[in-house]
Design a protein around this motif. Structure first.
Motif, PDB file in Angstrom:
ATOM      1  N   THR A 198       0.835  -1.196   0.000  1.00 30.04           N
ATOM      2  CA  THR A 198       0.000   0.000   0.000  1.00 30.04           C
ATOM      3  C   THR A 198       0.872   1.249   0.000  1.00 30.04           C
ATOM      4  N   ALA A 199       0.640   2.129  -0.963  1.00 30.17           N
ATOM      5  CA  ALA A 199       1.465   3.326  -1.115  1.00 30.17           C
ATOM      6  C   ALA A 199       0.934   4.156  -2.281  1.00 30.17           C
ATOM      7  N   VAL A 200       1.457   5.362  -2.385  1.00 29.03           N
ATOM      8  CA  VAL A 200       1.291   6.139  -3.607  1.00 29.03           C
ATOM      9  C   VAL A 200       2.466   5.780  -4.518  1.00 29.03           C
ATOM     10  N   TYR A 201       2.165   5.395  -5.737  1.00 26.83           N
ATOM     11  CA  TYR A 201       3.197   4.967  -6.678  1.00 26.83           C
ATOM     12  C   TYR A 201       3.463   6.085  -7.687  1.00 26.83           C
ATOM     13  N   TYR A 202       4.749   6.372  -7.858  1.00 21.08           N
ATOM     14  CA  TYR A 202       5.186   7.444  -8.751  1.00 21.08           C
ATOM     15  C   TYR A 202       6.096   6.889  -9.850  1.00 21.08           C
ATOM     16  N   CYS A 203       5.999   7.452 -11.025  1.00 27.64           N
ATOM     17  CA  CYS A 203       6.979   7.145 -12.067  1.00 27.64           C
ATOM     18  C   CYS A 203       7.821   8.397 -12.325  1.00 27.64           C
ATOM     19  N   ALA A 204       9.011   8.153 -12.833  1.00 27.68           N
ATOM     20  CA  ALA A 204       9.931   9.247 -13.095  1.00 27.68           C
ATOM     21  C   ALA A 204      10.904   8.832 -14.188  1.00 27.68           C
ATOM     22  N   SER A 205      11.580   9.826 -14.773  1.00 32.98           N
ATOM     23  CA  SER A 205      12.552   9.557 -15.829  1.00 32.98           C
ATOM     24  C   SER A 205      13.924  10.074 -15.429  1.00 32.98           C
ATOM     25  N   GLU A 206      14.940   9.420 -15.961  1.00 31.53           N
ATOM     26  CA  GLU A 206      16.325   9.813 -15.778  1.00 31.53           C
ATOM     27  C   GLU A 206      16.653  10.954 -16.738  1.00 31.53           C
ATOM     28  N   PRO A 207      17.397  11.956 -16.324  1.00 25.64           N
ATOM     29  CA  PRO A 207      17.739  13.034 -17.250  1.00 25.64           C
ATOM     30  C   PRO A 207      18.806  12.651 -18.268  1.00 25.64           C
ATOM     31  N   ARG A 208      19.649  11.671 -17.935  1.00 24.77           N
ATOM     32  CA  ARG A 208      20.742  11.284 -18.825  1.00 24.77           C
ATOM     33  C   ARG A 208      20.268  10.213 -19.796  1.00 24.77           C
ATOM     34  N   THR A 209      20.705  10.335 -21.051  1.00 25.60           N
ATOM     35  CA  THR A 209      20.277   9.405 -22.086  1.00 25.60           C
ATOM     36  C   THR A 209      21.192   8.183 -22.168  1.00 25.60           C
ATOM     37  N   PHE A 210      20.625   7.098 -22.681  1.00 26.21           N
ATOM     38  CA  PHE A 210      21.365   5.868 -22.986  1.00 26.21           C
ATOM     39  C   PHE A 210      22.190   5.355 -21.798  1.00 26.21           C
ATOM     40  N   MET A 211      21.596   5.384 -20.623  1.00 26.48           N
ATOM     41  CA  MET A 211      22.262   4.831 -19.438  1.00 26.48           C
ATOM     42  C   MET A 211      22.398   3.320 -19.573  1.00 26.48           C
ATOM     43  N   ARG A 212      23.532   2.788 -19.097  1.00 25.82           N
ATOM     44  CA  ARG A 212      23.739   1.345 -19.125  1.00 25.82           C
ATOM     45  C   ARG A 212      22.866   0.681 -18.064  1.00 25.82           C
ATOM     46  N   GLY A 213      22.538  -0.583 -18.313  1.00 26.55           N
ATOM     47  CA  GLY A 213      21.713  -1.302 -17.362  1.00 26.55           C
ATOM     48  C   GLY A 213      22.330  -1.373 -15.988  1.00 26.55           C
ATOM     49  N   GLU A 214      23.648  -1.561 -15.934  1.00 29.07           N
ATOM     50  CA  GLU A 214      24.322  -1.682 -14.633  1.00 29.07           C
ATOM     51  C   GLU A 214      24.356  -0.363 -13.878  1.00 29.07           C
ATOM     52  N   ASP A 215      24.008   0.735 -14.549  1.00 26.08           N
ATOM     53  CA  ASP A 215      24.014   2.045 -13.903  1.00 26.08           C
ATOM     54  C   ASP A 215      22.617   2.523 -13.519  1.00 26.08           C
ATOM     55  N   LEU A 216      21.609   1.658 -13.630  1.00 27.89           N
ATOM     56  CA  LEU A 216      20.254   2.051 -13.239  1.00 27.89           C
ATOM     57  C   LEU A 216      20.260   2.527 -11.794  1.00 27.89           C
ATOM     58  N   ALA A 217      19.752   3.733 -11.585  1.00 29.40           N
ATOM     59  CA  ALA A 217      19.810   4.343 -10.261  1.00 29.40           C
ATOM     60  C   ALA A 217      18.616   3.948  -9.406  1.00 29.40           C
ATOM     61  N   ILE A 218      18.827   3.907  -8.091  1.00 29.91           N
ATOM     62  CA  ILE A 218      17.760   3.554  -7.160  1.00 29.91           C
ATOM     63  C   ILE A 218      17.475   4.656  -6.154  1.00 29.91           C
ATOM     64  N   THR A 219      18.089   5.806  -6.341  1.00 33.28           N
ATOM     65  CA  THR A 219      17.823   6.931  -5.442  1.00 33.28           C
ATOM     66  C   THR A 219      16.997   7.986  -6.163  1.00 33.28           C
ATOM     67  N   ALA A 220      16.052   8.585  -5.453  1.00 34.30           N
ATOM     68  CA  ALA A 220      15.129   9.533  -6.044  1.00 34.30           C
ATOM     69  C   ALA A 220      15.836  10.740  -6.649  1.00 34.30           C
ATOM     70  N   ALA A 221      16.946  11.132  -6.061  1.00 36.50           N
ATOM     71  CA  ALA A 221      17.661  12.326  -6.532  1.00 36.50           C
ATOM     72  C   ALA A 221      18.205  12.168  -7.949  1.00 36.50           C
ATOM     73  N   ASP A 222      18.315  10.936  -8.421  1.00 36.98           N
ATOM     74  CA  ASP A 222      18.837  10.706  -9.774  1.00 36.98           C
ATOM     75  C   ASP A 222      17.789  10.910 -10.859  1.00 36.98           C
ATOM     76  N   TYR A 223      16.542  11.114 -10.474  1.00 36.49           N
ATOM     77  CA  TYR A 223      15.452  11.262 -11.438  1.00 36.49           C
ATOM     78  C   TYR A 223      14.856  12.653 -11.318  1.00 36.49           C
ATOM     79  N   ASP A 224      14.502  13.248 -12.450  1.00 37.60           N
ATOM     80  CA  ASP A 224      14.120  14.661 -12.396  1.00 37.60           C
ATOM     81  C   ASP A 224      12.736  14.998 -12.907  1.00 37.60           C
ATOM     82  N   SER A 225      12.014  14.064 -13.445  1.00 34.69           N
ATOM     83  CA  SER A 225      10.670  14.338 -13.951  1.00 34.69           C
ATOM     84  C   SER A 225       9.717  13.348 -13.311  1.00 34.69           C
TER      85      SER A 225
END
Length: 129
Positions: A91-118
């Motif tokens: 149970t929660a409010v679910y949010y989606c967001a996008s990364e500002p940097r393009t073509f990020m590698r899979g191993e670099d997928l971020a898990i902190t909110a500060a890495d996403y800007d939209s």
């Protein structure tokens, strides 16, 4: 800038399923990693799942592995979160967001909110016991 809008939330009994959608406007998300976060009542926002721009790499928080599945359809500028075997603790409010940097590698997928800007406005998911 990406403007995401979430939908698909609702009230479901434990063990049930929901499919969340995140439709983006403003620009294409085809080059951007995308993410789902959630904010349970009285708690901080937490990472749920992320997906590479190409869709061929994903990352999940441990508590949802095997139950949730993140996917995307770049032709529709849309991302999804299929949630199965839901638990009251989801149970929660679910949010989606996008990364500002393009073509990020899979191993670099971020898990902190500060890495996403939209960020979207969120959709409420309530799981009853």
């Amino acid at each position: 800038q990406v403007q995401p809008v979430e939908s698909g939330g609702g009230v479901v009994q434990a063990g049930g399923s929901l499919r969340l959608s995140c439709v983006a406007s403003g620009r294409t998300i085809s080059t951007l990693a995308m993410v789902w976060f959630r904010q349970p009542p009285g708690k901080e926002r937490e990472f749920v799942a992320a997906i590479k721009w190409s869709g061929d790499a994903t990352k999940y928080r441990d508590s949802v592995k095997g139950r949730f599945s993140i996917s995307r359809d770049n032709a529709k500028n849309t991302m999804y979160l299929q949630m199965n075997s839901l638990k009251p603790e989801d149970t929660a409010v679910y949010y989606c967001a996008s990364e500002p940097r393009t073509f990020m590698r899979g191993e670099d997928l971020a898990i902190t909110a500060a890495d996403y800007d939209s960020w979207g406005q969120g959709t409420q998911v309530t799981v009853s016991s």
